[in-house]
Design an enzyme around this catalytic site. Structure first.
Site, mmCIF file in Angstrom:
data_model
loop_
_atom_site.group_PDB
_atom_site.id
_atom_site.type_symbol
_atom_site.label_atom_id
_atom_site.label_comp_id
_atom_site.label_asym_id
_atom_site.label_seq_id
_atom_site.Cartn_x
_atom_site.Cartn_y
_atom_site.Cartn_z
ATOM 1 N N ASN A 13 92.612 68.246 56.764
ATOM 2 C CA ASN A 13 91.551 68.582 57.716
ATOM 3 C C ASN A 13 90.548 67.446 57.863
ATOM 4 O OD1 ASN A 13 89.857 68.686 55.481
ATOM 5 N ND2 ASN A 13 89.683 70.903 55.452
ATOM 6 N N HIS A 410 91.059 75.798 63.966
ATOM 7 C CA HIS A 410 90.462 76.779 63.065
ATOM 8 C C HIS A 410 91.047 78.168 63.322
ATOM 9 C CE1 HIS A 410 86.605 74.088 62.782
ATOM 10 N NE2 HIS A 410 87.616 73.631 62.045
#
Length: 478
Positions: A13, A410
């Site tokens: 991420n 997300h």
């Protein structure tokens, strides 16, 4: 984001460590009827996760936890960003202290400039030292095995020397699914837990009809390219990544190699008066002090600039989307990737908030001395489909949003917890147990009934810490 590696998405991420707004978790408590999900009751889990080394030292943060949270010293254009926010009347605040309407730096899950993931923080330190832990690499869970409504095992496929092999592992107590908001619901549906229409269409024998794969949520971001007149202030990959800065990174753990491609400044703002009064944002701004991030925010090649100019970028992120998507099985091959429809910006309120957020964001660059002295400007004609519209009208911004939007990676909400069996939208109870099934629990971002107003990794860590307490409590009583 789905990370198929040790550490999952925390290994790939963008490092942002933001908890979200207290109201996010208070809403979870209301939906589930379980006050233990309120923000003040989750605080100990947020703190347990952290080894805080940032600049906002306070009792809001934890020390000695597995995930180091820190701020680089090298952050291109951060001072200009924070100064512009102050000029517009925003406070400079800790993004996790708790979150409020403010401008702030981005603090990262890093130690000495290097990534700290769930693998490096939690798993790696105990590998080889715990007899009750075995990690099998190159393996994919295929389905959960049931005896009636009791989950008893998991069938998985491993790959050794290019030869696939199916095996089954059985559980003495319970099975925990943590495959993420995409793969966890797909695994449940392949195992016979999901909506009736999906299971019937896929000809899968039902174990339990539940709302799996519905309620899919994600943050969506719209990119604004902002040209400034001083290349020396930005992160330029071909200039700043060199042997000298590499040496500095290895010696000090900072500098351009420790930067996430120039990201550094962020803000949480509200497009409504009520949001400003209650400190509940609906927009996150993330400023990228560089021309782009390869593979994620590629450099625009159609912006006309002088040699001394550089195009930086701002992400305008819708953090409280009302649009809901779906995830279902591919009926041609249920073992292939699932079919995903995020339905971005389909709720009319989402587009209104996004356009308002874009217009507010432009004030940062056009109404502040910090960016006016840099000649900050938004270049026209980036997308031919928008050229017929009045430049910077709301119709133009709507067109721009559709052309320049992307997923913020997300994904969440596809196995949402709720108030129990009487809740038609719930897949899990507030203990994260699959409703109507014994011995099966979910612990990942799919459990979120609503998406937090920030990047997800801090929330997922807190969920996992809380889940560990709930699991231990249950089995210590048995």
């Amino acid at each position: 984001m789905e990370g198929r590696t040790l550490g999952g998405s925390s290994s790939v991420n963008s490092f942002f460590f933001n908890r979200g707004n207290p109201e996010d978790y208070n809403t979870w408590a209301e939906i589930t009827g379980d006050v233990s999900w309120r923000y003040e009751n989750l605080m100990k889990y947020f703190q347990r996760t952290e080894n805080y080394a940032g600049i906002f030292a306070s009792d809001q943060h934890g020390r000695g936890g597995p995930i180091t949270v820190s701020l680089n010293k090298y952050v291109p254009l951060l001072n200009e960003w924070l100064g512009a926010g102050q000029f517009l009347g925003y406070p400079i605040a800790d993004p996790n202290g708790p979150q409020k309407i403010s401008f702030c730096p981005v603090e990262y899950s890093k130690r000495s400039g290097r990534r700290v993931s769930s693998y490096t923080g939690y798993l790696k330190p105990v590998l080889g030292s715990r007899p009750n832990l075995r990690v099998i690499l190159r393996a994919e869970a295929r389905r959960v095995i049931f005896n009636g409504n009791q989950a008893v095992g998991v069938q998985f496929r491993s790959n050794v020397d290019g030869i696939p092999s199916d095996s089954v592992v059985y559980a003495r107590k319970e099975i925990i699914l943590s495959a993420g908001a995409i793969e966890t619901p797909a695994l449940l549906m392949k195992s016979g837990i999901g909506p009736k229409n999906v299971l019937d269409a896929a000809r899968i024998r039902p174990v339990k009809y539940l709302n799996v794969g519905q309620n899919l949520q994600n943050h969506i971001t719209v990119r604004l390219d902002i040209v400034i007149n001083n290349r020396s202030l930005a992160f330029i990959e071909e200039r700043d990544l060199n042997p000298q800065t590499w040496k500095y990174f290895n010696e000090v753990g900072d500098g351009p190699y420790a930067s996430y491609s120039g990201f550094g400044g962020q803000a949480f703002i509200s497009t409504t008066r009520q949001g400003n009064q209650t400190n509940i944002p609906d927009i996150q701004l993330a400023y990228l002090g560089s021309p782009g991030v390869p593979g994620m925010f590629p450099e625009r090649t159609n912006i006309q600039m002088a040699d001394w100019e550089v195009a930086t970028a701002l992400s305008v992120v819708l953090v409280n989307p009302l649009s809901r998507g779906t995830l279902t099985l591919n009926l041609t091959d249920v073992n292939s990737s699932p079919v995903i429809d995020f339905q971005y910006l389909t709720h009319p309120e989402d587009m209104r908030v996004m356009i308002d957020g874009i217009e507010m964001a432009m004030k940062v660059f056009e109404n502040t001395p910090q960016f006016r002295k840099l000649g900050a400007r938004f270049p026209p004609n980036l997308f031919p489909d928008c050229e017929h519209l009045e430049f910077r009208s709301r119709y133009f911004w709507e067109c721009h949003a559709k052309q320049a939007s992307s997923a913020y990676l997300h994904a969440s909400g596809t196995c949402a917890m709720g108030s129990g069996a009487e809740d038609p939208l719930a897949v899990l109870d507030s203990k994260l147990r699959v409703i109507g099934i014994r011995g099966l629990r979910v612990v990942d971002a799919s459990i979120m009934p609503t998406i937090p107003r920030a990047n997800l990794q801090a929330a997922v860590y807190a969920i996992a810490e809380k889940a560990s307490d709930m699991i231990l409590e249950q089995w210590r009583k048995s």
